[in-house]
Design a protein around this motif. Sequence first.
Motif, PDB file in Angstrom:
ATOM      1  N   MET A   1      10.325   6.639  -0.660  1.00  0.00           N
ATOM      2  CA  MET A   1       9.961   5.609   0.567  1.00  0.00           C
ATOM      3  C   MET A   1      11.255   5.239   0.829  1.00  0.00           C
ATOM      4  SD  MET A   1       7.532   2.084   0.525  1.00  0.00           S
ATOM      5  CE  MET A   1       7.700   0.892   2.046  1.00  0.00           C
ATOM      6  N   VAL A   2      11.138   5.061   2.312  1.00  0.00           N
ATOM      7  CA  VAL A   2      12.595   4.766   2.994  1.00  0.00           C
ATOM      8  C   VAL A   2      12.226   3.831   3.831  1.00  0.00           C
ATOM      9  CG1 VAL A   2      14.541   5.295   4.201  1.00  0.00           C
ATOM     10  CG2 VAL A   2      13.944   6.984   2.332  1.00  0.00           C
ATOM     11  N   GLY A   3      12.584   2.458   4.037  1.00  0.00           N
ATOM     12  CA  GLY A   3      12.449   1.591   4.977  1.00  0.00           C
ATOM     13  C   GLY A   3      13.123   0.135   4.306  1.00  0.00           C
ATOM     14  N   ASP A   4      12.958  -0.807   5.169  1.00  0.00           N
ATOM     15  CA  ASP A   4      13.231  -2.122   4.550  1.00  0.00           C
ATOM     16  C   ASP A   4      12.127  -3.073   3.785  1.00  0.00           C
ATOM     17  OD1 ASP A   4      11.329  -2.280   6.776  1.00  0.00           O
ATOM     18  OD2 ASP A   4      12.286  -4.110   7.909  1.00  0.00           O
ATOM     19  N   THR A   5      12.262  -2.262   2.640  1.00  0.00           N
ATOM     20  CA  THR A   5      11.327  -2.588   1.654  1.00  0.00           C
ATOM     21  C   THR A   5      11.968  -3.623   0.751  1.00  0.00           C
ATOM     22  OG1 THR A   5      10.422  -0.381   1.667  1.00  0.00           O
ATOM     23  CG2 THR A   5       9.710  -1.757  -0.071  1.00  0.00           C
ATOM     24  N   THR A   6      11.282  -4.896   0.608  1.00  0.00           N
ATOM     25  CA  THR A   6      11.919  -6.013  -0.308  1.00  0.00           C
ATOM     26  C   THR A   6      11.664  -5.724  -1.686  1.00  0.00           C
ATOM     27  OG1 THR A   6      11.498  -7.446   1.522  1.00  0.00           O
ATOM     28  CG2 THR A   6      12.032  -8.360  -0.718  1.00  0.00           C
ATOM     29  N   ILE A   7      12.342  -5.767  -2.600  1.00  0.00           N
ATOM     30  CA  ILE A   7      12.374  -5.583  -4.175  1.00  0.00           C
ATOM     31  C   ILE A   7      11.624  -6.773  -4.484  1.00  0.00           C
ATOM     32  CG2 ILE A   7      13.360  -4.978  -6.370  1.00  0.00           C
ATOM     33  CD1 ILE A   7      15.851  -3.821  -4.529  1.00  0.00           C
ATOM     34  N   VAL A   8      10.540  -6.702  -5.014  1.00  0.00           N
ATOM     35  CA  VAL A   8       9.465  -7.932  -5.477  1.00  0.00           C
ATOM     36  C   VAL A   8       9.020  -7.175  -6.834  1.00  0.00           C
ATOM     37  CG1 VAL A   8       9.297  -9.062  -3.231  1.00  0.00           C
ATOM     38  CG2 VAL A   8       7.479  -7.284  -4.092  1.00  0.00           C
ATOM     39  N   ALA A   9       8.577  -8.290  -7.570  1.00  0.00           N
ATOM     40  CA  ALA A   9       7.998  -7.904  -8.962  1.00  0.00           C
ATOM     41  C   ALA A   9       6.823  -7.124  -8.960  1.00  0.00           C
ATOM     42  CB  ALA A   9       7.696  -9.178  -9.632  1.00  0.00           C
ATOM     43  N   ASN A  10       5.760  -7.303  -8.243  1.00  0.00           N
ATOM     44  CA  ASN A  10       4.582  -6.534  -8.266  1.00  0.00           C
ATOM     45  C   ASN A  10       4.891  -5.040  -7.732  1.00  0.00           C
ATOM     46  OD1 ASN A  10       5.128  -7.147  -5.774  1.00  0.00           O
ATOM     47  ND2 ASN A  10       2.853  -6.834  -5.080  1.00  0.00           N
ATOM     48  N   ARG A  11       5.756  -4.923  -7.037  1.00  0.00           N
ATOM     49  CA  ARG A  11       6.004  -3.386  -6.592  1.00  0.00           C
ATOM     50  C   ARG A  11       6.880  -2.867  -7.491  1.00  0.00           C
ATOM     51  NH1 ARG A  11       8.380  -5.389  -0.473  1.00  0.00           N
ATOM     52  NH2 ARG A  11       6.051  -5.813   0.413  1.00  0.00           N
ATOM     53  N   SER A  12       7.667  -3.294  -8.261  1.00  0.00           N
ATOM     54  CA  SER A  12       8.415  -2.686  -9.357  1.00  0.00           C
ATOM     55  C   SER A  12       7.394  -2.364 -10.465  1.00  0.00           C
ATOM     56  CB  SER A  12       9.365  -3.669  -9.972  1.00  0.00           C
ATOM     57  OG  SER A  12      10.406  -4.280  -8.871  1.00  0.00           O
ATOM     58  N   LEU A  13       6.374  -2.627 -10.699  1.00  0.00           N
ATOM     59  CA  LEU A  13       5.461  -2.142 -11.728  1.00  0.00           C
ATOM     60  C   LEU A  13       5.114  -0.799 -11.281  1.00  0.00           C
ATOM     61  CD1 LEU A  13       3.113  -5.285 -11.972  1.00  0.00           C
ATOM     62  CD2 LEU A  13       4.915  -4.512 -13.491  1.00  0.00           C
ATOM     63  N   TYR A  14       5.385  -0.357  -9.993  1.00  0.00           N
ATOM     64  CA  TYR A  14       4.693   0.902  -9.860  1.00  0.00           C
ATOM     65  C   TYR A  14       5.877   2.116  -9.462  1.00  0.00           C
ATOM     66  CZ  TYR A  14       0.428  -1.552  -9.165  1.00  0.00           C
ATOM     67  OH  TYR A  14      -0.584  -2.209  -9.500  1.00  0.00           O
ATOM     68  N   VAL A  15       6.945   1.618  -9.117  1.00  0.00           N
ATOM     69  CA  VAL A  15       8.098   2.671  -8.529  1.00  0.00           C
ATOM     70  C   VAL A  15       9.379   2.055  -8.868  1.00  0.00           C
ATOM     71  CG1 VAL A  15       6.819   3.185  -6.507  1.00  0.00           C
ATOM     72  CG2 VAL A  15       8.422   1.304  -6.321  1.00  0.00           C
ATOM     73  N   ASP A  16      10.723   2.741  -8.945  1.00  0.00           N
ATOM     74  CA  ASP A  16      11.820   2.392  -9.071  1.00  0.00           C
ATOM     75  C   ASP A  16      12.483   2.256  -7.796  1.00  0.00           C
ATOM     76  OD1 ASP A  16      11.513   2.521 -12.047  1.00  0.00           O
ATOM     77  OD2 ASP A  16      11.928   4.627 -12.021  1.00  0.00           O
ATOM     78  N   PHE A  17      13.095   1.005  -7.557  1.00  0.00           N
ATOM     79  CA  PHE A  17      14.097   0.987  -6.320  1.00  0.00           C
ATOM     80  C   PHE A  17      15.638   1.196  -6.910  1.00  0.00           C
ATOM     81  CE2 PHE A  17      10.412  -1.831  -5.909  1.00  0.00           C
ATOM     82  CZ  PHE A  17      10.157  -1.819  -4.599  1.00  0.00           C
TER      83      PHE A  17
ATOM     84  N   ASN B   1       0.559  -1.400  -0.108  1.00  0.00           N
ATOM     85  CA  ASN B   1       0.140   0.018  -0.053  1.00  0.00           C
ATOM     86  C   ASN B   1       0.852   1.360  -0.062  1.00  0.00           C
ATOM     87  OD1 ASN B   1      -2.022  -2.030   2.303  1.00  0.00           O
ATOM     88  ND2 ASN B   1      -2.410  -1.401   0.048  1.00  0.00           N
ATOM     89  N   LEU B   2       2.021   1.311   0.665  1.00  0.00           N
ATOM     90  CA  LEU B   2       2.885   2.435   0.886  1.00  0.00           C
ATOM     91  C   LEU B   2       3.625   2.505  -0.762  1.00  0.00           C
ATOM     92  CD1 LEU B   2       4.027   4.883   2.514  1.00  0.00           C
ATOM     93  CD2 LEU B   2       5.756   3.185   3.491  1.00  0.00           C
ATOM     94  N   VAL B   3       3.873   1.530  -1.229  1.00  0.00           N
ATOM     95  CA  VAL B   3       4.621   1.614  -2.476  1.00  0.00           C
ATOM     96  C   VAL B   3       3.538   2.353  -3.454  1.00  0.00           C
ATOM     97  CG1 VAL B   3       5.497   0.122  -4.513  1.00  0.00           C
ATOM     98  CG2 VAL B   3       6.300  -0.352  -2.168  1.00  0.00           C
ATOM     99  N   TYR B   4       2.441   1.828  -3.306  1.00  0.00           N
ATOM    100  CA  TYR B   4       1.374   2.269  -4.261  1.00  0.00           C
ATOM    101  C   TYR B   4       1.054   3.908  -3.958  1.00  0.00           C
ATOM    102  CZ  TYR B   4      -2.554   2.404  -7.536  1.00  0.00           C
ATOM    103  OH  TYR B   4      -3.455   2.745  -8.627  1.00  0.00           O
ATOM    104  N   GLU B   5       1.076   4.250  -2.548  1.00  0.00           N
ATOM    105  CA  GLU B   5       0.932   5.568  -2.439  1.00  0.00           C
ATOM    106  C   GLU B   5       2.138   6.701  -2.868  1.00  0.00           C
ATOM    107  OE1 GLU B   5      -1.161   7.128  -0.782  1.00  0.00           O
ATOM    108  OE2 GLU B   5      -2.425   5.370   0.194  1.00  0.00           O
ATOM    109  N   VAL B   6       3.330   5.954  -3.140  1.00  0.00           N
ATOM    110  CA  VAL B   6       4.525   6.732  -3.788  1.00  0.00           C
ATOM    111  C   VAL B   6       4.007   6.714  -5.321  1.00  0.00           C
ATOM    112  CG1 VAL B   6       6.902   6.654  -4.611  1.00  0.00           C
ATOM    113  CG2 VAL B   6       6.233   5.826  -2.126  1.00  0.00           C
ATOM    114  N   HIS B   7       3.407   5.784  -5.817  1.00  0.00           N
ATOM    115  CA  HIS B   7       3.024   5.707  -7.423  1.00  0.00           C
ATOM    116  C   HIS B   7       2.112   6.855  -7.367  1.00  0.00           C
ATOM    117  CE1 HIS B   7       1.846   4.346 -11.292  1.00  0.00           C
ATOM    118  NE2 HIS B   7       0.414   4.096 -10.893  1.00  0.00           N
ATOM    119  N   LEU B   8       1.139   7.018  -6.736  1.00  0.00           N
ATOM    120  CA  LEU B   8       0.086   7.983  -6.581  1.00  0.00           C
ATOM    121  C   LEU B   8       0.646   9.546  -6.249  1.00  0.00           C
ATOM    122  CD1 LEU B   8      -2.836   6.032  -4.967  1.00  0.00           C
ATOM    123  CD2 LEU B   8      -2.319   6.246  -7.329  1.00  0.00           C
TER     124      LEU B   8
END
Length: 551
Positions: A428-444, A415-422
């Motif tokens: 976003m700063v945190g222990d966020t794991t790089i996974v495929a579905n999140r990479s569709l919305y933001v750049d890591f 949800n937080l990753v999608y908030e960055v997309h919006l």
Amino acid sequence: MIDLGKKAHVPIISFSATSPSLSPTHSPYFVRTTQDDSSQVQAIVAIVQAFGWGEVVPIYEDTEYGNGFIPYLIDGFQGIYTRVPYRSVIPPSANDFHIIRELKKLKGNQTRVFVVHMTASHGSRLFALAKEEGMMTKGYAWIITDGLSGMLDLMTPSTIDSMQGVLGIKPYIPRSKDLEDVEMRWKRELFLKDPNNKMNELNLFGIRAYDTTWALAMAVERVGPMNYRFLKSQTSENLTDLATLGTSEMGPRILKTILNTSFKGLSGEFHLVEGQLQSLAFQIFNVIGKGERVIGYWTPKKGLSQELDVAEKVANSTSMVDLKKPIWPGDSITIPKGWVISTKGNTLRIGVPMKKGFTEFVDVKWDSQTKKTTHIDGFSIAVFRGVLGKLPFGVTPHFIPYMKADGSSAGSYDNLVYEVHLQKFDAMVGDTTIVANRSLYVDFTLPYSESGVLMIVPIKYKRKNGWIFLKPLNWNLWLTTGLGFIFTGIVVWFLEHRLNTEFRGPVRQHLGMILWFSFSTLAFAQSNCLANFFFLFATSCSSNSIVRIFF
């Protein structure tokens, strides 16, 4: 004046006309007993390169003095790939309102490094107004050329106060006994004439004037007595007609003698090359307190150095290590980055996950009484702050925990990753794991820590028995194996029944022969058939593929 000297064959000698556009090579009767402004370009370029600034804005007068210098400065910056995004031109008739408007424009741009090439009258006003506009604070860098550096002694204390932290360059004048004697006589004469006169220091222009007068006197003595007449080629009744000026008989000989005159003056070795004085070294200083603090030197062959004698040992240095640490505007010892990013108030909205576990990475403390965040820290936050400190521009992070009004988490990491997309957060700063579905919305960013994700499952121990090898075999595999045997018998019957009499007879005999041959390998071990069967059988269990059995 230069044109008149050329027409009358009279040398025009100047110790203050420093514009490169006034070239002795184009005007044979023009003699410059000082360096032109282009000689200091490489010293300025070396300073900019030493501190790693990528953009510089020149501020100069819209006069012959200013316009003649800027092309050389631009070429010098291009040689080190330093951009000049804007040129600030100040008209000679500009009032304070015009200067303030120009300063506001500079303040609104990204660049924070300025090279000021102005006379003392305009330069003092510029810095006084720049201080009022808040441009003499931390993050700004100012460099003044020798035209302004040589007149600091004549400026008021308030003007010097507004120039705190400025870097300046000027020709190096070695100290000598003759220079000290002249300065002492200079101060005594001024005090006797006017005890209230504040101009008690002999500046660079005064020293150049002294050496120029000596050079002219020596040239006249060497020429000796001559006729000082002017040969008039034309006559006119109009006494103001320049055609009546004529040409000098003595001028060409004096010019030749001056160009060949060499001696040790107050400013060092006086030697003219191609009609002008050559530059030997420049002094780099920092305006601190009521005066100047020398932080280094620059020579054409050896580059930057803290001491002039060291410059003879270093080969063309352009490192800030070879300069003493200056004090920058705002009493800062941190080297200005040179420019700031042009965003919303230079502030980034950083989303931070709100969670209870793994506080070593992100630790957010929230006060339930004041309904405010009291602490945001952790390894991920520290890494982010460290990266910001290495950027060539200034950014202020505003950490915003992703939580509800009661202090609980407002959603998952997705949800937080999608908030960055919006664009509700800039990052976003945190222990966020790089996974495929999140990479569709933001750049890591590149990973800076291994996640070390493991799966913990219970281990169940069972008693071992002799039939455990049958456990991997399911009914599908048994059925496939049986069909494979039958298929093999059919193939063998098809190949043998036309030649082998044992494969002939009624239909029941044919079916019996097919089944018998298919399963005979289970009962007979001739020719290692049974061993081969178990090898194929084991291979099928390990690969779960019937293809490995027959081919």
